[in-house]
Write a protein that holds these residues in place. Structure first.
Motif, PDB file in Angstrom:
ATOM      1  N   ARG A 191     -43.432 -23.414 -37.402  1.00 21.63           N
ATOM      2  CA  ARG A 191     -43.297 -21.998 -37.711  1.00 21.63           C
ATOM      3  C   ARG A 191     -44.143 -21.184 -36.743  1.00 21.63           C
ATOM      4  O   ARG A 191     -45.145 -21.673 -36.205  1.00 21.63           O
ATOM      5  N   PHE A 192     -43.743 -19.954 -36.525  1.00 17.72           N
ATOM      6  CA  PHE A 192     -44.437 -19.088 -35.577  1.00 17.72           C
ATOM      7  C   PHE A 192     -45.854 -18.808 -36.063  1.00 17.72           C
ATOM      8  O   PHE A 192     -46.070 -18.462 -37.226  1.00 17.72           O
ATOM      9  N   LYS A 193     -46.810 -18.961 -35.155  1.00 17.30           N
ATOM     10  CA  LYS A 193     -48.219 -18.705 -35.460  1.00 17.30           C
ATOM     11  C   LYS A 193     -48.708 -17.535 -34.601  1.00 17.30           C
ATOM     12  O   LYS A 193     -48.951 -17.693 -33.400  1.00 17.30           O
ATOM     13  N   PRO A 194     -48.850 -16.349 -35.190  1.00 17.18           N
ATOM     14  CA  PRO A 194     -49.323 -15.202 -34.404  1.00 17.18           C
ATOM     15  C   PRO A 194     -50.655 -15.453 -33.710  1.00 17.18           C
ATOM     16  O   PRO A 194     -50.856 -15.028 -32.571  1.00 17.18           O
ATOM     17  N   ALA A 195     -51.573 -16.151 -34.391  1.00 11.29           N
ATOM     18  CA  ALA A 195     -52.885 -16.413 -33.789  1.00 11.29           C
ATOM     19  C   ALA A 195     -52.743 -17.235 -32.516  1.00 11.29           C
ATOM     20  O   ALA A 195     -53.441 -16.999 -31.522  1.00 11.29           O
ATOM     21  N   THR A 196     -51.827 -18.193 -32.523  1.00  7.24           N
ATOM     22  CA  THR A 196     -51.584 -19.011 -31.342  1.00  7.24           C
ATOM     23  C   THR A 196     -51.019 -18.175 -30.209  1.00  7.24           C
ATOM     24  O   THR A 196     -51.444 -18.280 -29.055  1.00  7.24           O
ATOM     25  N   CYS A 217     -29.655  -9.597 -37.384  1.00  8.54           N
ATOM     26  CA  CYS A 217     -30.489  -8.993 -38.424  1.00  8.54           C
ATOM     27  C   CYS A 217     -31.949  -9.376 -38.197  1.00  8.54           C
ATOM     28  O   CYS A 217     -32.260 -10.470 -37.732  1.00  8.54           O
ATOM     29  N   LEU A 218     -32.836  -8.471 -38.569  1.00 12.77           N
ATOM     30  CA  LEU A 218     -34.271  -8.734 -38.546  1.00 12.77           C
ATOM     31  C   LEU A 218     -34.837  -8.485 -39.945  1.00 12.77           C
ATOM     32  O   LEU A 218     -34.673  -7.379 -40.474  1.00 12.77           O
ATOM     33  N   PRO A 219     -35.453  -9.521 -40.535  1.00 13.66           N
ATOM     34  CA  PRO A 219     -35.613 -10.902 -40.053  1.00 13.66           C
ATOM     35  C   PRO A 219     -34.256 -11.584 -39.932  1.00 13.66           C
ATOM     36  O   PRO A 219     -33.280 -11.145 -40.522  1.00 13.66           O
ATOM     37  N   GLY A 220     -34.247 -12.703 -39.209  1.00 23.35           N
ATOM     38  CA  GLY A 220     -33.001 -13.422 -39.046  1.00 23.35           C
ATOM     39  C   GLY A 220     -33.112 -14.553 -38.052  1.00 23.35           C
ATOM     40  O   GLY A 220     -34.215 -14.928 -37.630  1.00 23.35           O
ATOM     41  N   PRO A 221     -31.969 -15.105 -37.632  1.00 20.19           N
ATOM     42  CA  PRO A 221     -31.975 -16.267 -36.731  1.00 20.19           C
ATOM     43  C   PRO A 221     -32.706 -16.030 -35.425  1.00 20.19           C
ATOM     44  O   PRO A 221     -33.232 -16.969 -34.827  1.00 20.19           O
ATOM     45  N   ILE A 222     -32.751 -14.779 -34.962  1.00 22.81           N
ATOM     46  CA  ILE A 222     -33.367 -14.506 -33.668  1.00 22.81           C
ATOM     47  C   ILE A 222     -34.868 -14.786 -33.687  1.00 22.81           C
ATOM     48  O   ILE A 222     -35.488 -14.995 -32.632  1.00 22.81           O
ATOM     49  N   ASP A 223     -35.482 -14.821 -34.857  1.00 25.71           N
ATOM     50  CA  ASP A 223     -36.905 -15.175 -34.937  1.00 25.71           C
ATOM     51  C   ASP A 223     -37.143 -16.580 -34.387  1.00 25.71           C
ATOM     52  O   ASP A 223     -38.215 -16.875 -33.856  1.00 25.71           O
ATOM     53  N   THR A 224     -36.126 -17.445 -34.510  1.00 24.86           N
ATOM     54  CA  THR A 224     -36.234 -18.804 -33.978  1.00 24.86           C
ATOM     55  C   THR A 224     -36.402 -18.792 -32.465  1.00 24.86           C
ATOM     56  O   THR A 224     -37.086 -19.645 -31.898  1.00 24.86           O
ATOM     57  N   TRP A 225     -35.787 -17.822 -31.785  1.00 24.58           N
ATOM     58  CA  TRP A 225     -35.941 -17.731 -30.329  1.00 24.58           C
ATOM     59  C   TRP A 225     -37.416 -17.623 -29.964  1.00 24.58           C
ATOM     60  O   TRP A 225     -37.884 -18.269 -29.018  1.00 24.58           O
ATOM     61  N   ASN A 226     -38.136 -16.802 -30.704  1.00 26.63           N
ATOM     62  CA  ASN A 226     -39.552 -16.591 -30.390  1.00 26.63           C
ATOM     63  C   ASN A 226     -40.413 -17.774 -30.797  1.00 26.63           C
ATOM     64  O   ASN A 226     -41.461 -18.027 -30.195  1.00 26.63           O
ATOM     65  N   GLU A 227     -39.976 -18.519 -31.816  1.00 23.34           N
ATOM     66  CA  GLU A 227     -40.687 -19.756 -32.144  1.00 23.34           C
ATOM     67  C   GLU A 227     -40.580 -20.747 -30.986  1.00 23.34           C
ATOM     68  O   GLU A 227     -41.573 -21.387 -30.611  1.00 23.34           O
ATOM     69  N   ILE A 228     -39.399 -20.863 -30.416  1.00 24.10           N
ATOM     70  CA  ILE A 228     -39.220 -21.772 -29.275  1.00 24.10           C
ATOM     71  C   ILE A 228     -39.953 -21.245 -28.055  1.00 24.10           C
ATOM     72  O   ILE A 228     -40.565 -22.020 -27.301  1.00 24.10           O
ATOM     73  N   MET A 229     -39.924 -19.930 -27.847  1.00 24.69           N
ATOM     74  CA  MET A 229     -40.648 -19.354 -26.711  1.00 24.69           C
ATOM     75  C   MET A 229     -42.145 -19.657 -26.798  1.00 24.69           C
ATOM     76  O   MET A 229     -42.792 -19.968 -25.789  1.00 24.69           O
TER      77      MET A 229
END
Length: 427
Positions: free
Chosen positions: A127-132, A400-412
């Motif tokens: 999952r996306f970690k803002p601190a990281t 949509c936000l939130p939505g699948p596009i959040d996964t793009w930033n997890e991979i980034m």
């Protein structure tokens, strides 16, 4: 004379016979345990749980002198699985979402699209970690450059980061096409530059020609002139190349795409898109000087129209496609392939330039499998408040936000962690 205890003798005999076989049985089990769950060789980032499995890219704080364990993962192949945890943010927790993508506030009644996670075949996507993220981008400027998909990804990232630190809008110009946010605690800037072709272009208008004009040998200076301020660039284009256009190189017309009546040669758009990416990556290489710069190219994001764009059920799906149900083919596959090819070619050349890193954010297939993640008619508030109409405008392109596009930033973020790991070991 005392009598012997037969149970004691029997127990001793059995022990001598069973013990060696027990050891033989336990040894392979122990080896399997170590293979799948090796002992930790690193500490986790601040705010991030330790990861011990060998198929997760992890990194750690250089300030604490911690080590890295870098094992690459193929995030392109996998499936969407149910996730009870849901998204990290909601439609009202960050003020940066474009109205047309704020599906929750516009009254979308089904919430099932929020509870899926991308599961790669051979590894786990954390999952996306803002601190990281803040740790890796501290004191730097991240710029998103491209079309509305670049903006869509940017707004997703800002909402993810806003769960840890509120962004300050410090620049706003030209109808939201050029904006910059600032995170004071980390001295981080995040910008969006509208540039739907990456190269120099004149967009079609209601008052002028009904086609775009692209100059393929010149990068768009509206963003390239600020390259000296950028530490990381995310490029995202594709959909605008489908529109009618006339193409130029220097002062000569190369041809056009869908331009009846203009007496130019029809050459399509694939070779033009390839040339635009080439010109862009070459310009970054040349213009950056001695500055270290990291570049990510987000691959093409497929649309999911089923029939006419103005019918009530233009993108009607309510859940992801199952693995194998929808194939990556046709135009989606062609655009994705040429983008990957050009980045790989640029990466091969970049090895001679210190501080230049390039990578593809290959999200085409995982996005193709999410027909349920678009605003559809909820690009406008409560479109069926007065009943269901036969005709209603739909958005089956953006997310949509939130939505699948959040996964793009997890991979980034995983790409950024891998880059940091390579830098730490001098690669």
């Amino acid at each position: 004379m005392g009598t012997k205890n037969p149970f004691k003798d029997q127990s001793h005999s059995l022990t001598k016979k069973i013990l060696p076989w027990a050891l033989y049985a336990l040894l392979p089990l122990a080896l399997l345990r170590l293979y799948f769950y090796p002992l930790p060789q690193f500490k986790a980032l601040p705010g991030e749980a330790p990861q011990n499995k060998p198929n997760i890219i992890t990194s750690s704080s250089s300030q604490e002198g911690e080590s890295f364990n870098e094992i690459p993962c193929d995030y392109t192949n996998g499936k969407w699985v149910r996730d009870k945890a849901g998204p990290l943010y909601n439609g009202s927790s960050c003020g940066t979402i474009k109205d047309g993508q704020n599906c929750i506030s516009h009254g979308r009644p089904d919430m099932g699209y929020l509870y899926w996670r991308w599961q790669p075949k051979q590894c786990k996507l954390p999952r996306f970690k803002p601190a990281t993220f803040f740790q890796l981008i501290k004191n730097k400027h991240l710029a998103f450059v491209g079309d509305s998909m670049a903006r869509n990804q940017l707004e997703s990232l800002l909402c993810l980061l806003a769960t840890a630190s509120s962004p300050e809008l410090v620049y706003h110009g030209d109808d939201n096409k050029f904006r910059r946010w600032y995170f004071p605690p980390y001295n981080v800037s995040v910008s969006i530059y509208w540039s739907p072709f990456l190269v120099k272009g004149i967009e079609k208008s209601n008052s002028g020609p009904n086609h775009n004009r692209l100059y393929l040998n010149s990068v768009d200076e509206r963003w390239a002139s600020d390259m000296g301020q950028m530490d990381m660039i995310v490029l995202s284009v594709g959909h605008w190349f489908l529109h009618p256009a006339v193409y130029f190189e220097e002062d000569s017309v190369l041809g056009c795409h869908y331009c009846p009546g203009l007496n130019y040669t029809e050459i399509g758009f694939y070779s033009v898109l390839r040339k635009a990416i080439q010109t862009t990556l070459e310009a970054i290489t040349e213009k950056r000087g001695n500055k270290a710069i990291h570049v990510i190219v987000t691959t093409f994001s497929p649309s999911h129209f089923e029939g006419d764009w103005d019918k009530a059920a233009a993108c009607p799906k309510k859940k992801p496609f199952e693995e194998g149900e929808k194939l990556l083919e046709g135009m989606d596959a062609e655009i994705r392939s040429l983008e990957v090819e050009e980045v790989e070619a640029a990466k091969a050349k970049a090895t001679q330039f210190s501080g230049l890193r390039l990578e593809t954010l290959d999200i085409t297939k995982l996005s193709l499998m999410r027909p349920d993640g678009h605003p559809g008619p909820y690009m406008y508030p409560f479109p069926f408040a007065n009943g269901v109409t036969e005709r209603v405008q739909n958005d089956c392109v953006h997310w949509c936000l939130p939505g699948p596009i959040d996964t793009w930033n997890e991979i980034m973020l995983e790409v950024m962690k891998r880059w940091e790991a390579q830098a730490r070991r001098g690669g």
